[in-house]
Design a protein around this motif. Structure first.
Motif, short mmCIF file in Angstrom:
data_model
loop_
_atom_site.label_atom_id
_atom_site.label_comp_id
_atom_site.label_asym_id
_atom_site.label_seq_id
_atom_site.Cartn_x
_atom_site.Cartn_y
_atom_site.Cartn_z
N ASN A 91 0.82 -1.22 0.00
CA ASN A 91 0.00 0.00 0.00
C ASN A 91 0.85 1.26 0.00
OD1 ASN A 91 -2.65 -1.11 -0.06
ND2 ASN A 91 -2.42 -1.71 2.07
N LEU A 92 1.98 1.23 0.69
CA LEU A 92 2.87 2.39 0.68
C LEU A 92 3.54 2.56 -0.68
CD1 LEU A 92 4.54 2.23 4.22
CD2 LEU A 92 2.74 3.78 3.43
N ASN A 93 3.82 1.45 -1.34
CA ASN A 93 4.34 1.57 -2.72
C ASN A 93 3.30 2.22 -3.62
OD1 ASN A 93 7.03 0.55 -2.89
ND2 ASN A 93 6.25 -1.50 -2.44
N GLY A 94 2.02 1.87 -3.41
CA GLY A 94 0.96 2.53 -4.16
C GLY A 94 0.88 4.01 -3.85
N LEU A 95 1.09 4.36 -2.59
CA LEU A 95 1.08 5.77 -2.19
C LEU A 95 2.25 6.51 -2.84
CD1 LEU A 95 0.03 8.13 -0.48
CD2 LEU A 95 1.38 7.23 1.44
N ALA A 96 3.43 5.89 -2.85
CA ALA A 96 4.60 6.52 -3.46
C ALA A 96 4.33 6.83 -4.94
CB ALA A 96 5.82 5.62 -3.31
#
Length: 455
Positions: free
Chosen positions: A440-445
């Protein structure tokens, strides 16, 4: 019959408690198994060279805690702790990702110990379904005192109240000390709950300017002269949402200004139990002015809906009790009994230590995935406070991340005064695994890249 003898009953605790805890420890270690018959009480008393009544009380305490069961004419047996019902998938879907949740235990041994506490609740179920004290029984307040002592506080029991969660507690306190139209001070970026409570009570919330150490003492002086407030609200450790912890020197300066102005403080210590080292609560420097709220939602679990509250004086504790009775009658006896049991047998501290370790691991994942982006964070915080890149708005990110199961909250919810900046609180806890968080943080990045739209 098992030839069982407790390993050590000279722990400094009452011997009957030591016997019950030794039983629990040997059950957890597998040395005692469900169905094992324990030695008769008189035989164990002779072996330990202690009074029969002490062993009898020890067995009774173990039964109250759900570890053993006694049958007249047959003896005392280790109780089965197996749970026949499978988990309810519908319950797993009951989550609010917008809330700043602690990570959830996954270790089977810790989860088993947590379930054991329900044995104690089950064995006392009928008693716990009654109306009880609005601020906890003496046993529950003793457990609260033990828990609060980890923050260096040892107030008299007549100043301690077990209350139905920090949110309800703040509502009760403000209903005691303020009237509609009066002013409450806080940080200019603050916990949304205090904004909602003050709105409901028709209180005016005024934000105070600060720096990297927290609110400025001179700004507090000016606000007191200008607004004649009834109280100051602070969340001084791992502040929600900025993750700021007010250092000791600033806390002492704030306490000095509180004493100078004779101003009440509502100290929301929701995260204070998580870090291994954190400055002492402001309540220790201004005890007769501070309502200290040691909420359990972040350091044990939000579903308990409990907080351990220290009132400035016994008289204030009485007024708080009356306000709690009017608002919600009492904290849940079921939750109080479970939490007291967890504190007494060490499970609560194990949960707290797990949360400490897991938040640090999740912050490390955020540091890795979001390297190069600007945000505030702390080792044991449940979130980061993300500053959005130029050309990217909080509305953009919320739209791009709408399908991802990660809690994002815009700065609008936290801003007391002025126009909200382009910031987001990004939650790192809750039921998601580390791998899911990383995804999910990769998606946010990716979403943070200007002109990027996610399908």
């Amino acid at each position: 019959m098992i030839d069982w003898t407790p390993a050590d009953i000279e722990s400094g605790k009452p011997r009957y408690i030591a016997i019950a805890e030794a039983l629990a420890a040997d059950i957890r270690a597998g040395r005692l198994k469900p169905g094992d018959r324990l030695p008769p009480q008189r035989r164990l008393a002779e072996r330990l060279k202690i009074d029969f009544t002490t062993v009898s009380r020890g067995y009774a305490e173990a039964q109250a805690r759900g570890h053993v069961e006694s049958h007249v004419g047959r003896g005392t047996f280790v109780r089965s702790t197996s749970v026949s019902a499978a988990p309810d998938p519908a319950r797993a879907r009951e989550e609010d990702l917008a809330m700043n949740m602690p990570p959830e235990p996954v270790d089977p041994e810790l989860r088993r110990r947590m379930q054991e506490g329900l044995g104690y609740v089950s064995n006392n179920l009928i008693d716990l379904l009654r109306y009880q004290s609005s601020t906890g029984s003496e046993r529950d307040r003793v457990a609260a005192s033990s828990w609060l002592s980890m923050r260096g506080m040892v107030p008299s029991l007549d100043r301690i109240a077990v209350t139905p969660g920090a949110h309800a507690t703040m509502t009760a306190i403000l209903s005691v000390i303020a009237r509609p139209g009066e002013v409450i001070l806080c940080e200019d970026i603050t916990y949304p709950g205090i904004r909602n409570i003050c709105g409901r009570l028709q209180l005016k919330l005024i934000g105070i300017a600060g720096d990297e150490k927290g609110i400025l003492p001179e700004a507090l002086d000016e606000a007191v002269r200008t607004h004649a407030p009834k109280a100051l609200y602070l969340n001084p450790t791992l502040q929600n949402p900025t993750t700021l912890t007010i250092p000791e020197d600033r806390r002492l300066a704030i306490a000095e200004r509180l004493r100078h102005h004779d101003l009440n403080l509502i100290e929301d210590d929701a995260y204070g139990f998580i870090p291994a080292r954190t400055p002492a609560p402001i309540a220790l420097s201004a005890p007769d002015l501070t309502w200290h709220i040691g909420g359990l939602a972040k350091c044990i679990g939000a579903g308990l809906r409990l907080a351990y509250t220290i009132a400035p004086t016994p008289r204030c504790a009485h007024h708080l009790s009356q306000a709690i009775r009017a608002l919600s009658v009492m904290p849940s006896p079921l939750s109080m009994a479970l939490t007291t049991q967890w504190i007494e047998d060490g499970t609560a501290d194990s949960i707290r230590r797990f949360i400490r370790s897991e938040t640090a691991a999740r912050q490390a994942i955020a540091d890795e995935v979001l390297a190069g982006h600007t945000y505030l964070s702390a080792e044991n915080a449940f979130n980061i406070w993300l500053s959005l890149p130029t050309g990217v708005t909080r509305a953009d990110i919320l739209a791009r991340m709408a399908r991802r199961p990660i809690g994002l909250m815009p700065s609008d919810a936290f801003t007391v005064y002025g126009e909200p900046g382009e910031y987001l609180r990004v939650n790192l806890g809750g039921p998601s695994s580390r791998d899911a968080l990383r995804e999910n943080l990769n998606g946010l990045a990716t979403a943070l890249l200007p002109n990027t739209f996610m399908g």
